[in-house]
Design a protein around this motif. Structure first.
Motif, PDB file in Angstrom:
ATOM      1  N   ASP A  64     -30.029  48.388 -15.943  1.00  0.00           N
ATOM      2  CA  ASP A  64     -30.074  48.625 -14.506  1.00  0.00           C
ATOM      3  C   ASP A  64     -31.503  49.016 -14.130  1.00  0.00           C
ATOM      4  O   ASP A  64     -32.343  49.266 -15.012  1.00  0.00           O
ATOM      5  N   PRO A  65     -31.824  49.087 -12.839  1.00  0.00           N
ATOM      6  CA  PRO A  65     -33.217  49.361 -12.447  1.00  0.00           C
ATOM      7  C   PRO A  65     -33.806  50.623 -13.067  1.00  0.00           C
ATOM      8  O   PRO A  65     -34.989  50.657 -13.412  1.00  0.00           O
ATOM      9  N   PHE A  92     -31.918  40.994 -15.622  1.00  0.00           N
ATOM     10  CA  PHE A  92     -32.157  42.416 -15.412  1.00  0.00           C
ATOM     11  C   PHE A  92     -31.764  42.816 -13.985  1.00  0.00           C
ATOM     12  O   PHE A  92     -31.772  42.000 -13.069  1.00  0.00           O
ATOM     13  N   GLY A  93     -31.465  44.086 -13.820  1.00  0.00           N
ATOM     14  CA  GLY A  93     -31.289  44.625 -12.474  1.00  0.00           C
ATOM     15  C   GLY A  93     -29.913  45.161 -12.164  1.00  0.00           C
ATOM     16  O   GLY A  93     -29.732  45.850 -11.165  1.00  0.00           O
ATOM     17  N   LEU A  95     -26.868  46.745 -11.013  1.00  0.00           N
ATOM     18  CA  LEU A  95     -26.219  46.971  -9.729  1.00  0.00           C
ATOM     19  C   LEU A  95     -26.866  46.166  -8.607  1.00  0.00           C
ATOM     20  O   LEU A  95     -26.176  45.626  -7.742  1.00  0.00           O
ATOM     21  N   LEU A  96     -28.186  46.062  -8.616  1.00  0.00           N
ATOM     22  CA  LEU A  96     -28.874  45.371  -7.530  1.00  0.00           C
ATOM     23  C   LEU A  96     -28.746  43.852  -7.625  1.00  0.00           C
ATOM     24  O   LEU A  96     -28.637  43.175  -6.601  1.00  0.00           O
ATOM     25  N   THR A  97     -28.767  43.319  -8.812  1.00  0.00           N
ATOM     26  CA  THR A  97     -28.827  41.864  -8.969  1.00  0.00           C
ATOM     27  C   THR A  97     -27.499  41.230  -9.386  1.00  0.00           C
ATOM     28  O   THR A  97     -27.295  40.035  -9.184  1.00  0.00           O
ATOM     29  N   LEU A  98     -26.599  42.033  -9.978  1.00  0.00           N
ATOM     30  CA  LEU A  98     -25.282  41.537 -10.382  1.00  0.00           C
ATOM     31  C   LEU A  98     -24.158  42.197  -9.589  1.00  0.00           C
ATOM     32  O   LEU A  98     -23.100  41.602  -9.391  1.00  0.00           O
ATOM     33  N   THR A 142     -35.082  37.020  -6.291  1.00  0.00           N
ATOM     34  CA  THR A 142     -36.420  37.600  -6.181  1.00  0.00           C
ATOM     35  C   THR A 142     -36.486  38.912  -6.950  1.00  0.00           C
ATOM     36  O   THR A 142     -37.436  39.177  -7.690  1.00  0.00           O
ATOM     37  N   ALA A 143     -35.476  39.752  -6.766  1.00  0.00           N
ATOM     38  CA  ALA A 143     -35.446  41.069  -7.420  1.00  0.00           C
ATOM     39  C   ALA A 143     -35.359  40.938  -8.930  1.00  0.00           C
ATOM     40  O   ALA A 143     -36.080  41.619  -9.671  1.00  0.00           O
ATOM     41  N   ALA A 144     -34.469  40.058  -9.401  1.00  0.00           N
ATOM     42  CA  ALA A 144     -34.308  39.870 -10.844  1.00  0.00           C
ATOM     43  C   ALA A 144     -35.598  39.341 -11.469  1.00  0.00           C
ATOM     44  O   ALA A 144     -36.012  39.780 -12.548  1.00  0.00           O
ATOM     45  N   ASN A 145     -36.252  38.398 -10.786  1.00  0.00           N
ATOM     46  CA  ASN A 145     -37.504  37.842 -11.304  1.00  0.00           C
ATOM     47  C   ASN A 145     -38.607  38.889 -11.336  1.00  0.00           C
ATOM     48  O   ASN A 145     -39.443  38.912 -12.252  1.00  0.00           O
TER      49      ASN A 145
END
Length: 470
Positions: A64-65, A92-93, A95-98, A142-145
């Motif tokens: 997570d982040p 990666f990420g 909660l935010l990305t998944l 965008t966030a995951a990248n």
């Protein structure tokens, strides 16, 4: 009149400065709402390097982040880091990305500049990541990248994805490593001088014997905890439709975020005891879709995989019904289409570890600083609905409070730090301190603390009691 004439030039200069500031603010707000959408990014695969050694300076459990920031922080401080994912993820990420929580609950500084550009209490690695995304809400690719690039740029980080299980290795009351079952079923054990638990539910800490409370147990409600959410997607959002959101009564927008549609709470649930709606939080995606955070699902035990799966199924069945209701009820949604649900649930609350210090409501109400503050929060104390009959409440809005390093240091066990929402926060202040930007700041602090502890030959507990070390 004589005084005005005497200082006429000064008054004119002051007036021009004020007008310029207001114009700059107005222009920036206009640009923020009407700026062109970026092109969708293709998701970059993680370049999983795999373990190259048996011992590391630091192991970070969780992608997570908060875990990403902890790993990067430790690596930039010259430590050899193993970053481990235990949730079968491809990116990666967390909660935010998944979990698709793509609208950020931001800790804004008490004083904001006239330019309209947000000033945050959380700087450092959070700001570095934020500057790579679209704004207050973001496209999940965008966030995951951005997370992926930041990790890939650190040669000191080794990534181990998709382990089937992980548990701490203990020598007495000291965590000395991590034992994992890899994706292929093989067993591996890695030694480390420090371990950072960045799992959402403090799983490593709990397995090590760290004491904790669950949900609202600390205030006499052991079976109460905030509802979980399954974010869902709708497609077909044009700029014209987006702007129409901002004209709906009780709703506001910026370039990437919308909030409001309060009457969405009147949605007639197909299972009122298990799921209901509230007003909508909406984040844009670059492909013309939106992600909607508004569904509340009850009685999900985040520590029980079967209960989590049942919660996902309830949400997946309800989401298309909700989308159809929005289409029929709000003219702004008339031309949109349901486009699926998030891969993971958004869980707000589970374990709260007991550390060297527990963040209290008094800390927030009095905007307390602490001698060992390593992060700052200002987000409102947002206690979401706990049951179908409970509407939830915003208890207060702090100005700025410090989060002590001691909240990351668990009782009974050393060699371990816990970052993110399951750190040592009482359940009520957790309503503010649980937000991801603050968790990312605690992760960054934990990575730096590992460097200092190793360098000084101190345990985290010793360090947490030393003003000089902090």
């Amino acid at each position: 009149m004589h005084i005005f004439n005497k200082y006429k030039k000064l008054w004119i200069i002051v007036l021009l400065i004020v007008i310029a500031g207001l114009l700059a603010f107005g222009i920036s707000r206009w640009q923020d709402t009407d700026a062109k959408m970026a092109k969708p990014q293709k998701l970059m695969p993680i370049q999983a390097k795999g373990p190259t050694r048996d011992d590391y300076d630091v192991i970070v459990a969780g992608t997570d982040p908060e875990g990403i920031m902890a790993a990067i922080s430790a690596a930039r401080n010259g430590l050899q880091v193993l970053l481990v994912d235990g949730r079968n993820r491809e990116i990666f990420g967390g909660l935010l990305t998944l979990g698709w929580l793509n609208s950020l609950d931001l800790n804004k500084a008490p004083k904001q500049p006239l330019t309209g550009k947000l000033q945050f209490l959380n700087k450092g690695l959070f700001q570095e990541w934020y500057d790579q995304i679209e704004g207050t809400s973001f496209d999940v690719n965008t966030a995951a990248n951005a997370f992926n690039r930041m990790v890939s740029n650190e040669p000191n980080i080794v990534v181990l994805m998709k382990v089937r299980s992980m548990e701490p290795v203990l020598t007495g009351q000291q965590v000395t490593g991590l034992r994992v079952v890899k994706e292929d079923g093989s067993l591996a054990e890695f030694r480390a001088k420090a371990l950072i638990d960045a799992t959402q539910d403090a799983d490593i800490a709990a397995a090590a014997g760290v004491p904790y409370t669950f949900g609202r147990e600390d205030i006499g409600e052991p079976n109460a905890r905030m509802a979980v959410t399954l974010v869902f997607k709708m497609s077909g959002v044009t700029q014209k439709i987006w702007e129409s959101f901002g004209r709906h009564p009780g709703t506001g927008i910026d370039h990437m975020s919308a909030w409001g549609f309060p009457s969405a709470k009147d949605y007639p649930s197909s299972n009122p005891e298990k799921v209901k709606m509230r007003g909508l939080n909406i984040g844009r995606q670059n492909d013309g879709s939106i992600l909607i955070n508004a569904m509340h699902i009850y009685d999900v035990d985040p520590l029980d995989p079967q209960s989590v799966q049942e919660g996902l199924e309830i949400g997946r069945q309800e989401a298309p019904r909700i989308a159809e209701y929005l289409k029929k009820t709000f003219k702004e949604f008339r031309d949109l289409e349901f486009a699926g649900t998030a891969p993971e649930l958004y869980v707000r609350e589970s374990r709260h570890i007991i550390g060297e210090y527990r963040l209290t409501m008094a800390d927030l109400m009095e905007n307390r600083d602490h001698w060992d503050a390593i992060a700052y929060g200002s987000y409102e104390v947002d206690i979401q609905s706990r049951a179908p009959y409970d509407a939830g409440a915003v208890m207060m809005k702090p100005q700025a409070y410090g989060v002590p390093f001691r909240t990351l240091v668990p009782l009974n066990v050393d060699g371990l730090l816990v970052v993110g929402r399951s750190a040592s926060f009482n359940s009520l202040p957790h309503g503010s301190a649980r937000v991801v930007p603050l968790g990312m700041a605690t992760g960054e602090a934990a990575g730096a603390a590992a460097k200092l502890a190793i360098e000084k030959g101190m345990t985290f507990r010793e360090m947490s009691r030393s003003e000089e070390a902090i």
